[in-house]
Scaffold this active site. Structure first.
Site, PDB file in Angstrom:
ATOM      1  N   ALA A  12       0.808  -1.225   0.000  1.00  0.00           N
ATOM      2  CA  ALA A  12       0.000   0.000   0.000  1.00  0.00           C
ATOM      3  C   ALA A  12       0.840   1.273   0.000  1.00  0.00           C
ATOM      4  O   ALA A  12       0.391   2.309  -0.473  1.00  0.00           O
ATOM      5  CB  ALA A  12      -0.944  -0.010   1.205  1.00  0.00           C
ATOM      6  N   GLN A  15       4.485   2.846  -4.998  1.00  0.00           N
ATOM      7  CA  GLN A  15       4.006   3.858  -5.961  1.00  0.00           C
ATOM      8  C   GLN A  15       2.688   3.456  -6.630  1.00  0.00           C
ATOM      9  O   GLN A  15       1.831   4.310  -6.866  1.00  0.00           O
ATOM     10  CB  GLN A  15       5.083   4.272  -6.959  1.00  0.00           C
ATOM     11  CG  GLN A  15       5.812   3.171  -7.700  1.00  0.00           C
ATOM     12  CD  GLN A  15       6.341   3.662  -9.042  1.00  0.00           C
ATOM     13  OE1 GLN A  15       6.251   4.843  -9.367  1.00  0.00           O
ATOM     14  NE2 GLN A  15       6.886   2.751  -9.832  1.00  0.00           N
ATOM     15  N   GLN A 112       0.655 -15.140   2.126  1.00  0.00           N
ATOM     16  CA  GLN A 112      -0.538 -14.329   1.826  1.00  0.00           C
ATOM     17  C   GLN A 112      -1.678 -15.220   1.324  1.00  0.00           C
ATOM     18  O   GLN A 112      -2.840 -15.018   1.685  1.00  0.00           O
ATOM     19  CB  GLN A 112      -0.208 -13.218   0.817  1.00  0.00           C
ATOM     20  CG  GLN A 112       0.685 -12.144   1.445  1.00  0.00           C
ATOM     21  CD  GLN A 112       0.968 -10.957   0.552  1.00  0.00           C
ATOM     22  OE1 GLN A 112       0.462 -10.876  -0.563  1.00  0.00           O
ATOM     23  NE2 GLN A 112       1.782 -10.033   1.028  1.00  0.00           N
ATOM     24  N   ASP A 159      -1.320  -4.482 -20.214  1.00  0.00           N
ATOM     25  CA  ASP A 159      -0.871  -4.853 -21.565  1.00  0.00           C
ATOM     26  C   ASP A 159      -2.024  -4.696 -22.566  1.00  0.00           C
ATOM     27  O   ASP A 159      -1.845  -4.206 -23.674  1.00  0.00           O
ATOM     28  CB  ASP A 159      -0.377  -6.303 -21.554  1.00  0.00           C
ATOM     29  CG  ASP A 159       0.619  -6.535 -20.425  1.00  0.00           C
ATOM     30  OD1 ASP A 159       1.652  -5.863 -20.419  1.00  0.00           O
ATOM     31  OD2 ASP A 159       0.326  -7.356 -19.539  1.00  0.00           O
ATOM     32  N   HIS A 187       2.393 -12.219 -18.341  1.00  0.00           N
ATOM     33  CA  HIS A 187       2.680 -10.787 -18.247  1.00  0.00           C
ATOM     34  C   HIS A 187       4.190 -10.632 -18.207  1.00  0.00           C
ATOM     35  O   HIS A 187       4.801 -10.531 -17.139  1.00  0.00           O
ATOM     36  CB  HIS A 187       2.037 -10.161 -17.005  1.00  0.00           C
ATOM     37  CG  HIS A 187       2.565  -8.775 -16.766  1.00  0.00           C
ATOM     38  ND1 HIS A 187       2.255  -7.716 -17.579  1.00  0.00           N
ATOM     39  CD2 HIS A 187       3.423  -8.285 -15.847  1.00  0.00           C
ATOM     40  CE1 HIS A 187       2.895  -6.639 -17.152  1.00  0.00           C
ATOM     41  NE2 HIS A 187       3.612  -6.956 -16.106  1.00  0.00           N
TER      42      HIS A 187
HETATM   43  P1  NAI Z   1       7.071  -0.208  -5.068  1.00  0.00           P
HETATM   44  O1  NAI Z   1       8.416  -0.788  -4.784  1.00  0.00           O
HETATM   45  O2  NAI Z   1       6.899   1.251  -5.211  1.00  0.00           O
HETATM   46  O3  NAI Z   1       6.061  -0.683  -3.922  1.00  0.00           O
HETATM   47  C1  NAI Z   1       5.992  -1.988  -3.464  1.00  0.00           C
HETATM   48  C2  NAI Z   1       5.529  -1.931  -2.011  1.00  0.00           C
HETATM   49  O4  NAI Z   1       5.286  -3.265  -1.580  1.00  0.00           O
HETATM   50  C3  NAI Z   1       6.563  -1.335  -1.060  1.00  0.00           C
HETATM   51  O5  NAI Z   1       5.958  -0.297  -0.307  1.00  0.00           O
HETATM   52  C4  NAI Z   1       6.955  -2.527  -0.177  1.00  0.00           C
HETATM   53  O6  NAI Z   1       7.246  -2.133   1.157  1.00  0.00           O
HETATM   54  C5  NAI Z   1       5.693  -3.367  -0.254  1.00  0.00           C
HETATM   55  N1  NAI Z   1       5.875  -4.784   0.075  1.00  0.00           N
HETATM   56  C6  NAI Z   1       6.953  -5.569  -0.196  1.00  0.00           C
HETATM   57  N2  NAI Z   1       6.765  -6.790   0.319  1.00  0.00           N
HETATM   58  C7  NAI Z   1       5.543  -6.789   0.905  1.00  0.00           C
HETATM   59  C8  NAI Z   1       4.796  -7.757   1.631  1.00  0.00           C
HETATM   60  N3  NAI Z   1       5.296  -8.977   1.839  1.00  0.00           N
HETATM   61  N4  NAI Z   1       3.592  -7.411   2.095  1.00  0.00           N
HETATM   62  C9  NAI Z   1       3.107  -6.183   1.904  1.00  0.00           C
HETATM   63  N5  NAI Z   1       3.770  -5.212   1.247  1.00  0.00           N
HETATM   64  C10 NAI Z   1       4.972  -5.519   0.755  1.00  0.00           C
HETATM   65  O7  NAI Z   1       6.553  -0.998  -6.350  1.00  0.00           O
HETATM   66  P2  NAI Z   1       5.364  -0.596  -7.341  1.00  0.00           P
HETATM   67  O8  NAI Z   1       5.873   0.288  -8.407  1.00  0.00           O
HETATM   68  O9  NAI Z   1       4.197  -0.148  -6.535  1.00  0.00           O
HETATM   69  O10 NAI Z   1       5.068  -2.013  -8.032  1.00  0.00           O
HETATM   70  C11 NAI Z   1       4.567  -3.108  -7.297  1.00  0.00           C
HETATM   71  C12 NAI Z   1       4.628  -4.381  -8.128  1.00  0.00           C
HETATM   72  O11 NAI Z   1       3.784  -4.293  -9.255  1.00  0.00           O
HETATM   73  C13 NAI Z   1       6.016  -4.728  -8.671  1.00  0.00           C
HETATM   74  O12 NAI Z   1       6.218  -6.126  -8.496  1.00  0.00           O
HETATM   75  C14 NAI Z   1       5.905  -4.413 -10.138  1.00  0.00           C
HETATM   76  O13 NAI Z   1       6.794  -5.204 -10.907  1.00  0.00           O
HETATM   77  C15 NAI Z   1       4.479  -4.818 -10.387  1.00  0.00           C
HETATM   78  N6  NAI Z   1       3.864  -4.269 -11.614  1.00  0.00           N
HETATM   79  C16 NAI Z   1       3.025  -5.106 -12.321  1.00  0.00           C
HETATM   80  C17 NAI Z   1       2.406  -4.673 -13.458  1.00  0.00           C
HETATM   81  C18 NAI Z   1       1.485  -5.594 -14.235  1.00  0.00           C
HETATM   82  O14 NAI Z   1       1.059  -5.179 -15.326  1.00  0.00           O
HETATM   83  N7  NAI Z   1       1.133  -6.791 -13.782  1.00  0.00           N
HETATM   84  C19 NAI Z   1       2.626  -3.302 -13.967  1.00  0.00           C
HETATM   85  C20 NAI Z   1       3.489  -2.500 -13.148  1.00  0.00           C
HETATM   86  C21 NAI Z   1       4.088  -2.990 -12.006  1.00  0.00           C
END
Ligand code: NAI
Length: 328
Positions: A12, A15, A112, A159, A187
């Site tokens: 949460a 970004q 989870q 996508d 993906h």
């Molecule tokens: P980010 O790094 O800004 O945020 C991730 C957050 O998850 C961090 O605040 C972190 O503390 C938290 N986190 C890590 N482990 C956790 C856990 N076990 N439990 C709860 N929270 C946890 O990353 P962002 O940019 O928000 O991206 C998140 C994910 O989404 C990445 O894996 C990224 O690759 C993926 N993504 C997937 C897309 C898709 O189309 N499927 C598109 C864009 C991103």
């Protein structure tokens, strides 16, 4: 008054989370008449930032937002969850092998999945956004044997939306005129955006484009590598567009696809189109009353078959790798 829907968001404080939570709270996830309660899950280091975001959510005075809970315990965060958006994941860092990445994410998505199994509401719907999304969804699903398997889905809607936008630009049509586009497979860079069944203002898209070279050398790689292009331009990975796609995915799942259209979702395969049963792979789906169905009977030409097979092969390899790690 309606009972609020409990929406759990992991990662949460990240970004995507920041771009996502305000739209959930303002009614874009489920509908403008559906009250929500937010359950935010973060790791301990992320709790303070999540509290800051919660303060801002309060400051919006959203009429539909009926509460925000924050926790670093999955058993608490998934308690009573109706919708779970699994965004937080372990990113690949320099020098990290694929096996290490899958193992690190297993350490997140297995507990989870178990917490969802033990504590979520009976109607739980799960969307995995965190990468590798398809295989993370498989890990969570395997840890939740009491939850119907089809409730675990992975996001390929970003996508899908990217492909619509590229096709609109190529044909000069507004995005609203583009229907029946499909993302197949994983993906990842192997995904296959398919325009052979898509329509542009009611006419077949592949016939309008009539340029297989453009498809192979421009359209497909542009869609598949868009994430990298965004990082290059923005200096950070796609966040608002990813959040928007997560909203779209759940909204469509809950509220249905329009007549004459479909969407793309990563879902457990039932063996359709030669995709091995159980793999979480992207398909063309229609949705109605909170359920989805794979669109059947599409003809798959050689151009498409080769690309679907390549992406499915990658998914099988990922499944083998997490099986070898004891995660399935
Ligand atoms: P980010 O790094 O800004 O945020 C991730 C957050 O998850 C961090 O605040 C972190 O503390 C938290 N986190 C890590 N482990 C956790 C856990 N076990 N439990 C709860 N929270 C946890 O990353 P962002 O940019 O928000 O991206 C998140 C994910 O989404 C990445 O894996 C990224 O690759 C993926 N993504 C997937 C897309 C898709 O189309 N499927 C598109 C864009 C991103």
């Amino acid at each position: 008054t309606r009972t609020p829907v409990n929406v759990t968001v992991t990662g949460a404080a990240g970004q995507i989370g920041y771009a996502l939570l305000f739209r959930i709270a303002s009614g874009h996830l489920l509908g403008a008449d559906v009250p929500v309660k937010l359950r935010l899950l973060e790791i301990p280091q992320g709790l303070k930032a999540a509290e800051g975001t919660a303060m801002e959510l309060e400051d919006c005075a959203f009429p539909l937002l009926q509460g925000i809970d924050i926790s670093d315990d999955p058993n608490v965060a998934f308690d009573g969850a109706n919708v779970a958006l699994l965004v937080g994941a372990r990113p690949r860092t320099k020098g990290m092998e694929r096996g290490d990445l899958l193992e690190a994410n297993g350490g997140i998505f297995k507990p989870q999945g178990k917490a969802i199994n033990d504590h979520a509401a009976d109607d739980i719907k799960v969307l995995v956004v965190g990468n590798p999304a398809n295989t993370n969804a498989l890990i969570a699903q395997a840890a939740a044997p009491d939850v119907p398997r089809e409730r675990f889905t992975a996001m390929t809607r970003l996508d899908h939306n990217r492909a619509i936008s590229q096709l609109a630009a190529k044909t000069g049509a507004p995005v609203s005129e583009i229907k029946k586009l499909t993302i197949w497979g994983n993906h990842s860079a192997t995904q296959y955006p398919d325009i052979f069944h898509a329509t542009v203002a009611g006419k077949n898209a592949a016939e309008i484009v009539n340029d297989e070279k453009w498809l192979a050398e421009n359209f497909i790689p542009t869609v598949a590598k868009r994430g990298a292009a965004i990082i290059e331009a923005r200096g950070a990975s796609s966040a608002a567009s990813a959040a928007n796609a997560a909203i779209d995915h759940v909204h469509t799942w809950v509220n249905g696809t329009a007549d004459g259209d479909w969407t793309s979702m990563g879902i457990p395969s039932d063996g359709s189109y030669g995709v091995p049963e159980g793999l979480i792979s992207s398909f063309p789906v229609t949705t109605k009353d909170g359920r989805y169905e794979i669109v059947q009977g599409l003809e798959v030409n050689d151009f498409s078959r080769e690309r679907i097979n390549a992406s499915v092969k990658e998914l099988e390899e990922e499944r083998e790798a997490v099986r070898a790690l004891g995660l399935l």
